[in-house]
Design a protein around this motif. Structure first.
Motif, short mmCIF file in Angstrom:
data_model
loop_
_atom_site.label_atom_id
_atom_site.label_comp_id
_atom_site.label_asym_id
_atom_site.label_seq_id
_atom_site.Cartn_x
_atom_site.Cartn_y
_atom_site.Cartn_z
N ASP A 71 -3.94 -1.91 -12.21
CA ASP A 71 -4.93 -0.88 -11.94
C ASP A 71 -4.51 0.03 -10.79
O ASP A 71 -5.26 0.92 -10.41
N THR A 72 -3.35 -0.24 -10.21
CA THR A 72 -2.82 0.59 -9.13
C THR A 72 -1.63 1.37 -9.66
O THR A 72 -1.21 1.21 -10.80
N ASP A 73 -1.07 2.21 -8.83
CA ASP A 73 0.05 3.05 -9.22
C ASP A 73 1.28 2.19 -9.53
O ASP A 73 1.74 1.45 -8.66
N SER A 76 0.81 -1.21 0.00
CA SER A 76 0.00 0.00 0.00
C SER A 76 0.85 1.27 0.00
O SER A 76 0.42 2.28 -0.53
N SER A 106 4.20 1.91 -7.02
CA SER A 106 4.15 1.14 -5.78
C SER A 106 5.21 0.04 -5.84
O SER A 106 5.71 -0.30 -6.90
#
Length: 179
Positions: free
Chosen positions: A129-131, A17, A134
């Motif tokens: 679909d996330t950064d 996260s 990360s």
């Protein structure tokens, strides 16, 4: 792996996260120099951690203060286990939004013979679909258990992490001793 020893590939695609930047950084945001087990090139970063902590997955999934901490291991005794983990940051996405990261994994015994040699493994091939900045746990990792009859001395683990969209390869290497 083509060997009788206890080596298991771990399928572990779980994003952290906490956000990272496009190169390896310390807790204060300062860029870290490349090492044999952590490298960056053209915005893509990868690192390898060798730990004896059997709770590593719990720490990854539920980090304290947003950042998991792993104790590094450099040796193992007969019957003991080590966990070899690989991480990556900022894979370039293709036109469909897919990360296309592949890995080679090689384990070399103290006498120079191979304990394992795998090529072109899909270590992070996914719709992202996330950064991308990360930190991601690669699916290429393993549990190594030192078994009776394993040669004592220094074992070497090499993982080459390739961002095929960006056309960048990062060769990582670490070692541990069986004593």
């Amino acid at each position: 792996m083509k060997t009788a020893r206890t080596l298991a590939l771990l399928a572990l695609l779980m994003p952290l996260s906490a956000l990272a930047q496009t190169a390896l950084h310390d807790g204060q945001g300062n860029a870290l120099p490349d090492t044999s087990s952590a490298k960056s090139s053209e915005g893509f970063s990868a690192s390898m951690v060798v730990t004896a902590d059997p709770e590593w997955q719990q720490k990854w999934e539920n980090p304290v203060n947003g950042v998991p901490r792993f104790e590094l291991a450099t040796e193992v005794k007969e019957g003991g286990s080590l966990y070899i983990l690989s991480f990556l940051t900022n894979p370039k996405l293709d036109a469909a939004g897919m990360a296309q990261v592949r890995c080679d994994l090689r384990i070399t015994r103290p006498d120079g013979s191979l304990s394992g040699d795998e090529h072109d493994l899909p270590c992070f091939v996914t719709q992202l679909d996330t950064d991308p900045n990360s930190v991601y746990l690669s699916s290429v990792g393993m549990k190594f258990t030192a078994e009776a009859g394993d040669p004592h001395g220094t074992w070497t683990v090499a993982i080459t992490v390739r961002d095929t969209v960006r056309n960048v390869s990062l060769p990582l290497q670490s070692s541990f001793d069986i004593n």
